[in-house]
Design an enzyme around this catalytic site. Structure first.
Site, PDB file in Angstrom:
ATOM      1  N   TRP A 175      -7.007 -24.975 -14.690  1.00 17.85           N
ATOM      2  CA  TRP A 175      -8.319 -24.433 -15.043  1.00 17.85           C
ATOM      3  C   TRP A 175      -8.266 -23.024 -15.623  1.00 17.85           C
ATOM      4  CZ3 TRP A 175      -8.127 -20.158 -12.135  1.00 17.85           C
ATOM      5  CH2 TRP A 175      -7.475 -20.215 -10.895  1.00 17.85           C
ATOM      6  N   LYS A 199      -6.284 -35.173 -18.469  1.00 19.17           N
ATOM      7  CA  LYS A 199      -7.059 -34.971 -17.238  1.00 19.17           C
ATOM      8  C   LYS A 199      -7.199 -33.478 -16.968  1.00 19.17           C
ATOM      9  CE  LYS A 199      -6.620 -34.337 -12.953  1.00 19.17           C
ATOM     10  NZ  LYS A 199      -7.765 -33.415 -12.749  1.00 19.17           N
ATOM     11  N   GLU A 275       5.139 -27.476 -16.117  1.00 20.22           N
ATOM     12  CA  GLU A 275       4.940 -26.032 -16.323  1.00 20.22           C
ATOM     13  C   GLU A 275       4.230 -25.525 -15.081  1.00 20.22           C
ATOM     14  OE1 GLU A 275       5.945 -24.238 -18.758  1.00 20.22           O
ATOM     15  OE2 GLU A 275       6.221 -25.578 -20.467  1.00 20.22           O
ATOM     16  N   CYS A 276       4.965 -24.844 -14.227  1.00 19.83           N
ATOM     17  CA  CYS A 276       4.392 -24.534 -12.912  1.00 19.83           C
ATOM     18  C   CYS A 276       4.166 -23.035 -12.703  1.00 19.83           C
ATOM     19  CB  CYS A 276       5.270 -25.143 -11.835  1.00 19.83           C
ATOM     20  SG  CYS A 276       5.373 -26.942 -11.990  1.00 19.83           S
ATOM     21  N   CYS A 309      -0.394 -17.804 -15.169  1.00 18.58           N
ATOM     22  CA  CYS A 309       0.844 -18.282 -14.538  1.00 18.58           C
ATOM     23  C   CYS A 309       1.958 -17.247 -14.625  1.00 18.58           C
ATOM     24  CB  CYS A 309       1.281 -19.584 -15.181  1.00 18.58           C
ATOM     25  SG  CYS A 309       1.342 -19.486 -16.964  1.00 18.58           S
TER      26      CYS A 309
HETATM   27  P1  NAD Z   1      -3.120 -27.291  -9.503  1.00 19.80           P
HETATM   28  O1  NAD Z   1      -1.682 -27.621  -9.384  1.00 19.80           O
HETATM   29  O2  NAD Z   1      -3.951 -27.286  -8.284  1.00 19.80           O
HETATM   30  O3  NAD Z   1      -3.835 -28.328 -10.493  1.00 19.80           O
HETATM   31  C1  NAD Z   1      -3.352 -28.578 -11.774  1.00 19.80           C
HETATM   32  C2  NAD Z   1      -3.775 -29.970 -12.185  1.00 19.80           C
HETATM   33  O4  NAD Z   1      -3.191 -30.910 -11.289  1.00 19.80           O
HETATM   34  C3  NAD Z   1      -5.284 -30.195 -12.128  1.00 19.80           C
HETATM   35  O5  NAD Z   1      -5.669 -31.037 -13.189  1.00 19.80           O
HETATM   36  C4  NAD Z   1      -5.470 -30.887 -10.796  1.00 19.80           C
HETATM   37  O6  NAD Z   1      -6.605 -31.723 -10.746  1.00 19.80           O
HETATM   38  C5  NAD Z   1      -4.200 -31.709 -10.698  1.00 19.80           C
HETATM   39  N1  NAD Z   1      -3.843 -32.020  -9.318  1.00 19.80           N
HETATM   40  C6  NAD Z   1      -4.130 -31.278  -8.208  1.00 19.80           C
HETATM   41  N2  NAD Z   1      -3.687 -31.908  -7.110  1.00 19.80           N
HETATM   42  C7  NAD Z   1      -3.100 -33.056  -7.528  1.00 19.80           C
HETATM   43  C8  NAD Z   1      -2.462 -34.137  -6.869  1.00 19.80           C
HETATM   44  N3  NAD Z   1      -2.359 -34.182  -5.536  1.00 19.80           N
HETATM   45  N4  NAD Z   1      -1.962 -35.146  -7.618  1.00 19.80           N
HETATM   46  C9  NAD Z   1      -2.082 -35.134  -8.960  1.00 19.80           C
HETATM   47  N5  NAD Z   1      -2.696 -34.152  -9.647  1.00 19.80           N
HETATM   48  C10 NAD Z   1      -3.194 -33.128  -8.938  1.00 19.80           C
HETATM   49  O7  NAD Z   1      -3.172 -25.951 -10.291  1.00 19.80           O
HETATM   50  P2  NAD Z   1      -4.463 -25.105 -10.689  1.00 19.80           P
HETATM   51  O8  NAD Z   1      -4.958 -24.470  -9.446  1.00 19.80           O
HETATM   52  O9  NAD Z   1      -5.395 -25.925 -11.515  1.00 19.80           O
HETATM   53  O10 NAD Z   1      -3.821 -24.025 -11.669  1.00 19.80           O
HETATM   54  C11 NAD Z   1      -3.150 -22.944 -11.194  1.00 19.80           C
HETATM   55  C12 NAD Z   1      -1.663 -23.181 -11.254  1.00 19.80           C
HETATM   56  O11 NAD Z   1      -1.269 -23.521 -12.580  1.00 19.80           O
HETATM   57  C13 NAD Z   1      -0.889 -21.943 -10.921  1.00 19.80           C
HETATM   58  O12 NAD Z   1       0.156 -22.258 -10.036  1.00 19.80           O
HETATM   59  C14 NAD Z   1      -0.347 -21.486 -12.261  1.00 19.80           C
HETATM   60  O13 NAD Z   1       0.818 -20.734 -12.182  1.00 19.80           O
HETATM   61  C15 NAD Z   1      -0.135 -22.777 -12.948  1.00 19.80           C
HETATM   62  N6  NAD Z   1      -0.070 -22.589 -14.396  1.00 19.80           N
HETATM   63  C16 NAD Z   1       1.149 -22.671 -15.015  1.00 19.80           C
HETATM   64  C17 NAD Z   1       1.261 -22.463 -16.386  1.00 19.80           C
HETATM   65  C18 NAD Z   1       2.599 -22.563 -17.076  1.00 19.80           C
HETATM   66  O14 NAD Z   1       2.618 -22.686 -18.296  1.00 19.80           O
HETATM   67  N7  NAD Z   1       3.700 -22.509 -16.362  1.00 19.80           N
HETATM   68  C19 NAD Z   1       0.121 -22.186 -17.135  1.00 19.80           C
HETATM   69  C20 NAD Z   1      -1.108 -22.108 -16.485  1.00 19.80           C
HETATM   70  C21 NAD Z   1      -1.186 -22.322 -15.109  1.00 19.80           C
END
Ligand code: NAD
Length: 505
Positions: A175, A199, A275-276, A309
């Protein structure tokens, strides 16, 4: 929406989230096989404005049944060849039109982004949307310029190494930069001929849904780009476990990235690009321009409310200049005050939702309890608005084993750690499970090279921070994931290589 969006929002009375949402004629359904549809269950979830806490829309809540339906359309579109085997030049035309449509609708998309996830409208309009359009354009242009290979075998054979699309790709995105993260996946995945199911995060579905519609308007055939709003545990998991999804391109937390590894292993061993998260260090040596370093450090951690991130959340500074640097950072931070994200003068918006607000505040408490010194900020502000705002927060005297130095906060919180020599600085920088990005400030070219090579991270910025270009790959080492977004390298992960051996007589 007109191009005078920012001028219009300069008037406080024009910034009512509910009035803007109703004026926008929001798309709130799933986009499946070229049409807007409700979730098969009929369920919806509430989309909440982070700046006021008000419900601005009810959005289709997709689950396993919707994933099954979308995957079967995606597979049918892929196998038909309507997109996957379309002439590269023709595919290029569609993606270039898609890029134009993102640019033409940038004001509307920027407003949706700000209403939905709380980033300053100024950033959504000047940064997120132009970069998203540019990303789509870049991959559109690349389609008919990338060649396959001929292997150097003996003359008795010709071995062509061709790159083929994987098939059905799920893009699961976060998000914090909803449109941009989506286009980082959609651009290369579509350019290489795949069918994609997007998604969005449940906190920010609105721009993704609109992207599905714009893609269709650009000429993407039905089933080639579908959008399923829904929760992670339901829609996200169903995509991760689906036996007919060939790949998941994921951006999000490391915790959820690990779940996708499990889903893949327990289903069809689908390809993954992850990408985490990050806990990026910014190293400041005494031999640098401290004013510039302070500006980079402040924006490096406070931009986008710290919801980045690669945020420079660990400031590693030489003890000799620590106090001076901190004073300068506090000076820059005093100009980054949280405010109404719809106000064009606001430089820091609202935290995405109440859950994330509580998380950030809990980390601030943990920092205090573990003995770090709260140097500036540390509080929720503007509570009377109903929104979720946290002021820029700076901790001093942090040690690298404290929670605020080890865990990703994803909020405007800086942890300052001091060092006394280069070796110690590099050791602290690398003492993390993450490896997404790092910054090094020094005027010594030898030190700059040494540090850049020694730090285990996907990007190392020297004498700058968070600079990017679509031509420069982005992604992590270690538990920040694997696979690269941006640049031509991003296209590789959406293809498989096939060797076609032709025996000659
Ligand atoms: P999140 O991991 O909670 O969610 C990311 C996506 O995964 C969302 O679409 C969410 O609905 C889905 N998701 C959540 N739980 C799930 C599950 N149990 N099974 C399958 N899908 C699931 O992350 P967030 O809170 O939306 O975003 C923040 C994170 O994203 C931070 O850790 C940030 O570092 C990371 N991020 C990384 C990059 C990169 O390029 N490395 C860029 C932007 C954000």
């Amino acid at each position: 929406m007109t191009s005078t969006l920012l001028e219009r929002l300069a008037e406080p009375e024009a910034r009512d989230p509910l009035a803007l949402a109703s004026e926008l004629d929001l798309r709130t359904q799933a986009f499946v096989n070229g049409e807007f549809v409700d979730a098969l269950s009929g369920e919806t979830f509430s989309c909440i404005s982070p700046s006021s806490g008000q419900v601005i829309a009810e959005v289709a809540s997709c689950d396993t049944a919707d994933v099954d339906r979308a995957v079967s359309h995606a597979r049918a579109a892929f196998e038909s060849g309507v997109w996957s085997r379309m002439a590269p030049k023709a595919r290029k035309k569609v993606l270039l039109r898609f890029a134009e449509l993102i640019a033409e609708n940038a004001d509307e998309l920027a407003l949706l982004e700000t209403l939905d996830m709380g980033k300053p409208i100024r950033d959504a309009q000047r940064v997120d949307l132009p970069l998203s359009a540019e990303c789509m354009q870049y991959y559109g242009e690349a389609i008919d310029k990338v060649y396959d290979e001929i292997a150097p075998t003996p003359e008795s054979s010709v071995v062509m190494i061709v790159k083929e699309p994987l098939g059905v790709v799920a893009a699961v995105v976060p998000w914090n930069f909803p449109t941009l993260m989506a286009t980082w996946k959609l651009g290369p995945a579509l350019a290489t001929g795949n069918s994609v199911i997007l998604k969005p995060a449940e906190q920010s579905p609105l721009t993704a849904i609109r992207l599905g519609e714009l893609g269709a308007e650009a000429g993407l055939p039905p089933g080639v780009l579908q959008v399923l709003p829904g929760f992670g545990e339901t829609a996200g998991q169903a995509l991760g476990r689906h036996p007919d999804v060939d790949m998941v391109a994921f951006t999000g937390s490391t915790e959820v990235g690990k779940l996708f590894l499990r889903y893949s292993g327990e289903s069809n061993m689908k390809r993954l690009a992850l990408e985490c998260g990050g806990k990026s260090p910014l190293l400041v040596f005494p031999d640098c321009d401290l004013d510039a370093a302070a500006t980079a450090a402040a924006w490096g951690v406070f931009y986008n409310q710290g919801e980045v991130c690669n945020a420079a959340s660990r400031l590693l500074v030489h003890a000799d200049v620590k106090d001076e640097l901190l004073e300068k950072i506090v000076g820059v931070a005093s100009r980054i005050r949280p405010g109404d994200p719809l106000d064009p003068t606001t430089r820091m918006g609202a935290i995405v939702d109440e859950t994330q607000l509580r998380r950030v505040l809990a980390y601030i408490e943990a920092g205090k309890e573990e003995g770090a010194t709260l140097h500036a900020g540390g509080s929720r502000v503007l509570e009377e608005t109903g929104g979720y705002f946290v002021e820029p927060t700076i901790f001093d005297a942090v040690s690298n084993d404290m929670t605020i130095a080890r865990e990703e906060i994803f909020g405007p919180v800086l942890s300052t750690i001091s060092f006394t020599d280069e070796e110690e600085a590099i050791a602290i920088a690398n003492d993390t499970v993450y490896g997404l990005a790092a910054g090094v400030w020094t005027n010594d070219v030898n030190r700059a090279h040494r540090a850049a090579r020694a730090i285990r991270a996907g990007v190392v910025w020297v004498n700058t921070f968070d600079m990017g270009d679509i031509s420069s790959p982005f992604g992590g080492f270690k538990q920040s994931g694997f696979g690269r977004d941006k640049s031509l390298h991003a296209m590789e992960k959406f293809t498989d290589r096939k060797a076609v051996w032709i025996q000659l007589r």
